[in-house]
Design a protein around this motif. Structure first.
Motif, PDB file in Angstrom:
ATOM      1  N   HIS A   1    -103.957 -28.904 -64.537  1.00  0.00           N
ATOM      2  CA  HIS A   1    -104.007 -30.330 -64.204  1.00  0.00           C
ATOM      3  C   HIS A   1    -103.130 -31.137 -65.167  1.00  0.00           C
ATOM      4  CE1 HIS A   1    -105.811 -34.117 -62.749  1.00  0.00           C
ATOM      5  NE2 HIS A   1    -105.667 -34.501 -64.005  1.00  0.00           N
ATOM      6  N   VAL A   2    -103.239 -30.847 -66.451  1.00  0.00           N
ATOM      7  CA  VAL A   2    -102.429 -31.561 -67.440  1.00  0.00           C
ATOM      8  C   VAL A   2    -100.942 -31.312 -67.184  1.00  0.00           C
ATOM      9  CG1 VAL A   2    -101.821 -31.681 -69.886  1.00  0.00           C
ATOM     10  CG2 VAL A   2    -104.226 -31.586 -69.202  1.00  0.00           C
ATOM     11  N   GLU A   3    -100.590 -30.077 -66.926  1.00  0.00           N
ATOM     12  CA  GLU A   3     -99.181 -29.747 -66.701  1.00  0.00           C
ATOM     13  C   GLU A   3     -98.647 -30.407 -65.434  1.00  0.00           C
ATOM     14  OE1 GLU A   3     -99.300 -25.516 -66.738  1.00  0.00           O
ATOM     15  OE2 GLU A   3     -99.344 -25.380 -68.942  1.00  0.00           O
ATOM     16  N   ALA A   4     -99.478 -30.505 -64.400  1.00  0.00           N
ATOM     17  CA  ALA A   4     -99.036 -31.128 -63.152  1.00  0.00           C
ATOM     18  C   ALA A   4     -98.886 -32.642 -63.300  1.00  0.00           C
ATOM     19  CB  ALA A   4    -100.023 -30.806 -62.031  1.00  0.00           C
ATOM     20  N   SER A   5     -99.700 -33.256 -64.172  1.00  0.00           N
ATOM     21  CA  SER A   5     -99.666 -34.713 -64.349  1.00  0.00           C
ATOM     22  C   SER A   5     -98.634 -35.159 -65.375  1.00  0.00           C
ATOM     23  CB  SER A   5    -101.054 -35.213 -64.782  1.00  0.00           C
ATOM     24  OG  SER A   5    -102.046 -34.850 -63.832  1.00  0.00           O
ATOM     25  N   SER A   6     -98.216 -34.263 -66.242  1.00  0.00           N
ATOM     26  CA  SER A   6     -97.327 -34.643 -67.338  1.00  0.00           C
ATOM     27  C   SER A   6     -96.017 -35.288 -66.898  1.00  0.00           C
ATOM     28  CB  SER A   6     -97.045 -33.425 -68.221  1.00  0.00           C
ATOM     29  OG  SER A   6     -98.229 -33.009 -68.896  1.00  0.00           O
ATOM     30  N   PRO A   7     -95.384 -34.861 -65.804  1.00  0.00           N
ATOM     31  CA  PRO A   7     -94.113 -35.493 -65.411  1.00  0.00           C
ATOM     32  C   PRO A   7     -94.221 -36.975 -65.082  1.00  0.00           C
ATOM     33  CG  PRO A   7     -94.338 -33.347 -64.364  1.00  0.00           C
ATOM     34  CD  PRO A   7     -95.653 -33.667 -64.984  1.00  0.00           C
ATOM     35  N   LEU A   8     -95.429 -37.497 -64.896  1.00  0.00           N
ATOM     36  CA  LEU A   8     -95.601 -38.928 -64.633  1.00  0.00           C
ATOM     37  C   LEU A   8     -95.270 -39.766 -65.866  1.00  0.00           C
ATOM     38  CD1 LEU A   8     -99.020 -38.738 -62.735  1.00  0.00           C
ATOM     39  CD2 LEU A   8     -96.766 -39.111 -61.701  1.00  0.00           C
ATOM     40  N   PHE A   9     -95.350 -39.163 -67.031  1.00  0.00           N
ATOM     41  CA  PHE A   9     -95.155 -39.874 -68.289  1.00  0.00           C
ATOM     42  C   PHE A   9     -93.713 -39.728 -68.781  1.00  0.00           C
ATOM     43  CE2 PHE A   9     -99.605 -38.786 -67.951  1.00  0.00           C
ATOM     44  CZ  PHE A   9    -100.258 -39.929 -68.378  1.00  0.00           C
ATOM     45  N   GLY A  10     -93.371 -40.532 -69.756  1.00  0.00           N
ATOM     46  CA  GLY A  10     -92.055 -40.387 -70.361  1.00  0.00           C
ATOM     47  C   GLY A  10     -91.894 -39.021 -70.990  1.00  0.00           C
ATOM     48  N   SER A  11     -92.931 -38.569 -71.681  1.00  0.00           N
ATOM     49  CA  SER A  11     -92.957 -37.212 -72.228  1.00  0.00           C
ATOM     50  C   SER A  11     -94.383 -36.869 -72.624  1.00  0.00           C
ATOM     51  CB  SER A  11     -92.026 -37.071 -73.442  1.00  0.00           C
ATOM     52  OG  SER A  11     -92.494 -37.851 -74.534  1.00  0.00           O
TER      53      SER A  11
ATOM     54  N   VAL B   1     -96.038 -46.425 -67.044  1.00  0.00           N
ATOM     55  CA  VAL B   1     -96.455 -45.063 -67.351  1.00  0.00           C
ATOM     56  C   VAL B   1     -95.276 -44.186 -67.743  1.00  0.00           C
ATOM     57  CG1 VAL B   1     -97.490 -42.967 -66.398  1.00  0.00           C
ATOM     58  CG2 VAL B   1     -98.469 -45.192 -65.851  1.00  0.00           C
ATOM     59  N   SER B   2     -94.146 -44.377 -67.076  1.00  0.00           N
ATOM     60  CA  SER B   2     -92.984 -43.533 -67.349  1.00  0.00           C
ATOM     61  C   SER B   2     -92.378 -43.801 -68.717  1.00  0.00           C
ATOM     62  CB  SER B   2     -91.921 -43.735 -66.270  1.00  0.00           C
ATOM     63  OG  SER B   2     -91.413 -45.053 -66.297  1.00  0.00           O
ATOM     64  N   SER B   3     -92.884 -44.821 -69.409  1.00  0.00           N
ATOM     65  CA  SER B   3     -92.393 -45.127 -70.757  1.00  0.00           C
ATOM     66  C   SER B   3     -93.369 -44.689 -71.837  1.00  0.00           C
ATOM     67  CB  SER B   3     -92.130 -46.636 -70.898  1.00  0.00           C
ATOM     68  OG  SER B   3     -91.103 -47.051 -70.023  1.00  0.00           O
ATOM     69  N   LEU B   4     -94.474 -44.074 -71.439  1.00  0.00           N
ATOM     70  CA  LEU B   4     -95.469 -43.618 -72.405  1.00  0.00           C
ATOM     71  C   LEU B   4     -95.131 -42.214 -72.899  1.00  0.00           C
ATOM     72  CD1 LEU B   4     -98.798 -44.749 -70.671  1.00  0.00           C
ATOM     73  CD2 LEU B   4     -97.582 -45.876 -72.548  1.00  0.00           C
ATOM     74  N   HIS B   5     -95.295 -42.033 -74.202  1.00  0.00           N
ATOM     75  CA  HIS B   5     -95.001 -40.731 -74.808  1.00  0.00           C
ATOM     76  C   HIS B   5     -96.242 -40.247 -75.565  1.00  0.00           C
ATOM     77  CE1 HIS B   5     -90.683 -41.042 -73.944  1.00  0.00           C
ATOM     78  NE2 HIS B   5     -90.853 -42.333 -74.179  1.00  0.00           N
ATOM     79  N   GLY B   6     -96.580 -38.997 -75.366  1.00  0.00           N
ATOM     80  CA  GLY B   6     -97.772 -38.483 -76.019  1.00  0.00           C
ATOM     81  C   GLY B   6     -97.749 -36.987 -76.181  1.00  0.00           C
ATOM     82  N   VAL B   7     -98.873 -36.472 -76.655  1.00  0.00           N
ATOM     83  CA  VAL B   7     -99.040 -35.029 -76.823  1.00  0.00           C
ATOM     84  C   VAL B   7    -100.371 -34.625 -76.202  1.00  0.00           C
ATOM     85  CG1 VAL B   7     -97.652 -34.969 -78.922  1.00  0.00           C
ATOM     86  CG2 VAL B   7    -100.126 -35.230 -79.102  1.00  0.00           C
ATOM     87  N   ALA B   8    -100.410 -33.402 -75.709  1.00  0.00           N
ATOM     88  CA  ALA B   8    -101.639 -32.836 -75.162  1.00  0.00           C
ATOM     89  C   ALA B   8    -101.725 -31.391 -75.622  1.00  0.00           C
ATOM     90  CB  ALA B   8    -101.644 -32.920 -73.644  1.00  0.00           C
ATOM     91  N   LEU B   9    -102.685 -31.111 -76.464  1.00  0.00           N
ATOM     92  CA  LEU B   9    -102.863 -29.757 -76.968  1.00  0.00           C
ATOM     93  C   LEU B   9    -103.684 -28.984 -75.937  1.00  0.00           C
ATOM     94  CD1 LEU B   9    -102.309 -27.875 -79.337  1.00  0.00           C
ATOM     95  CD2 LEU B   9    -104.469 -28.599 -80.340  1.00  0.00           C
ATOM     96  N   THR B  10    -103.013 -28.106 -75.196  1.00  0.00           N
ATOM     97  CA  THR B  10    -103.662 -27.413 -74.081  1.00  0.00           C
ATOM     98  C   THR B  10    -104.118 -26.003 -74.424  1.00  0.00           C
ATOM     99  OG1 THR B  10    -101.534 -26.587 -73.262  1.00  0.00           O
ATOM    100  CG2 THR B  10    -102.291 -28.737 -72.429  1.00  0.00           C
ATOM    101  N   ARG B  11    -103.902 -25.589 -75.650  1.00  0.00           N
ATOM    102  CA  ARG B  11    -104.184 -24.209 -76.040  1.00  0.00           C
ATOM    103  C   ARG B  11    -105.619 -23.781 -75.724  1.00  0.00           C
ATOM    104  NH1 ARG B  11    -104.281 -22.233 -82.363  1.00  0.00           N
ATOM    105  NH2 ARG B  11    -105.089 -20.121 -82.026  1.00  0.00           N
ATOM    106  N   PHE B  12    -106.571 -24.677 -75.910  1.00  0.00           N
ATOM    107  CA  PHE B  12    -107.977 -24.307 -75.744  1.00  0.00           C
ATOM    108  C   PHE B  12    -108.567 -24.753 -74.406  1.00  0.00           C
ATOM    109  CE2 PHE B  12    -107.169 -24.856 -80.328  1.00  0.00           C
ATOM    110  CZ  PHE B  12    -107.451 -23.573 -80.765  1.00  0.00           C
ATOM    111  N   LEU B  13    -107.752 -25.304 -73.525  1.00  0.00           N
ATOM    112  CA  LEU B  13    -108.234 -25.748 -72.219  1.00  0.00           C
ATOM    113  C   LEU B  13    -108.450 -24.559 -71.285  1.00  0.00           C
ATOM    114  CD1 LEU B  13    -105.962 -28.852 -71.490  1.00  0.00           C
ATOM    115  CD2 LEU B  13    -108.335 -28.858 -72.271  1.00  0.00           C
ATOM    116  N   SER B  14    -109.315 -24.756 -70.297  1.00  0.00           N
ATOM    117  CA  SER B  14    -109.461 -23.755 -69.248  1.00  0.00           C
ATOM    118  C   SER B  14    -108.173 -23.704 -68.434  1.00  0.00           C
ATOM    119  CB  SER B  14    -110.634 -24.116 -68.335  1.00  0.00           C
ATOM    120  OG  SER B  14    -110.332 -25.281 -67.587  1.00  0.00           O
ATOM    121  N   PRO B  15    -107.900 -22.594 -67.765  1.00  0.00           N
ATOM    122  CA  PRO B  15    -106.680 -22.522 -66.945  1.00  0.00           C
ATOM    123  C   PRO B  15    -106.599 -23.652 -65.918  1.00  0.00           C
ATOM    124  CG  PRO B  15    -107.613 -20.340 -67.232  1.00  0.00           C
ATOM    125  CD  PRO B  15    -108.607 -21.308 -67.812  1.00  0.00           C
ATOM    126  N   GLN B  16    -107.734 -24.034 -65.332  1.00  0.00           N
ATOM    127  CA  GLN B  16    -107.739 -25.107 -64.335  1.00  0.00           C
ATOM    128  C   GLN B  16    -107.369 -26.447 -64.970  1.00  0.00           C
ATOM    129  OE1 GLN B  16    -111.468 -25.540 -62.287  1.00  0.00           O
ATOM    130  NE2 GLN B  16    -110.809 -27.320 -61.113  1.00  0.00           N
TER     131      GLN B  16
END
Length: 269
Positions: free
Chosen positions: A172-182, A153-168
């Motif tokens: 969640h995405v921001e809290a989980s992101s450090p698990l990945f490479g980026s 998992v720490s070697s996976l790189h991706g993107v997550a467009l959070t602009r339209f997500l609910s604050p909750q």
């Protein structure tokens, strides 16, 4: 379907309506079509040119981003018409206006609600990506097959467009992101992010808003290169489907891993 003919049409639109205006937009060339969304004279002229030319190849409704903005009912052709064209004349308009090179010209052919052919042109480099359902994906005429993603998992790189997500969900995405490479915000251009998946620079891409002209070309390109574009509940993406949420990954194992870690349980379906 004459794949090369469509490629030629996109190149013509880029060379006549788009590239000459890159970093050379005049006063009055840019306007706001909705809050936070801009459109330029290049978008409109390119869409008009592409639409006329495509109808000359296959006489079918053309669902263009700008035409659909003026008449949202046009989108119904994607599920009601036996054949329809999809056109994004200038994906990444905000980048184009800002003078950034991350923009693209895209088109797709839809039959009975299913994307069967797709084109993504990067005018700055001249690179074109093409996909045909059941026949594969190509970059500048060379077959593209994406290698599996790393298992760590720490070697996976991706993107997550959070602009339209609910604050909750964004939290969640921001809290989980450090698990990945980026996990970055993406380029603000689907016509850039999807090619990065097939070229090996990204392993996954998570989107919330899934407008058909943004995602029909890229999802077919990814699928034909061996990737997995699915809704968070595991159902396939279709251009006439107005649901939100789309997780793209380069293989099934990567898709399962990203879904479990990055997507809130309540969103998974």
């Amino acid at each position: 379907m004459d794949i090369d003919a469509v490629t030629g049409i996109l190149r013509e639109a880029a060379s006549t309506a788009i590239v000459p205006r890159f970093r050379a937009l005049a006063d009055g060339d840019v306007s706001e079509k909705s809050p936070g969304e801009v459109v330029t004279v290049a978008d409109r002229e390119a869409e008009e040119l592409i639409s006329v030319r495509l109808r000359g190849l296959v006489d079918a409704p053309v669902v263009g981003e700008e035409a659909a903005s003026a008449d949202p009912g046009l989108v119904r052709a994607l599920v009601e018409a036996p054949v329809a064209w999809l056109v994004d004349p200038l994906d990444g308009t905000a980048n184009f206006v800002a003078g950034r090179p991350e923009y693209a010209v895209m088109a797709a052919l839809v039959r009975h609600g299913v994307t069967v052919a797709a084109w993504i042109l990067r005018p700055v480099s001249g690179t074109v990506y093409v996909a045909e359902r059941g026949s594969g994906a190509w970059r500048d005429g060379s077959r593209v097959v994406r290698k599996p993603a790393p298992s760590d998992v720490s070697s996976l790189h991706g993107v997550a467009l959070t602009r339209f997500l609910s604050p909750q969900d964004r939290a969640h995405v921001e809290a989980s992101s450090p698990l990945f490479g980026s996990v970055g915000p993406g380029s603000r251009c689907a016509g850039v992010d999807y090619p990065l998946l097939v070229d090996g620079e990204l392993d996954f891409a998570l989107f919330h808003r899934t407008l058909p002209w943004d995602h029909a070309p890229g999802t077919l390109l990814l699928a034909e290169a061996g990737g997995v574009p699915l809704r968070p509940d595991g159902s396939p993406y279709a251009p006439g489907d107005d649901r939100v949420g789309l997780l793209n990954a380069v293989d099934e194992a990567c898709w399962d891993t990203v879904r479990a870690l990055l997507i809130p349980e309540g969103v998974r379906g």
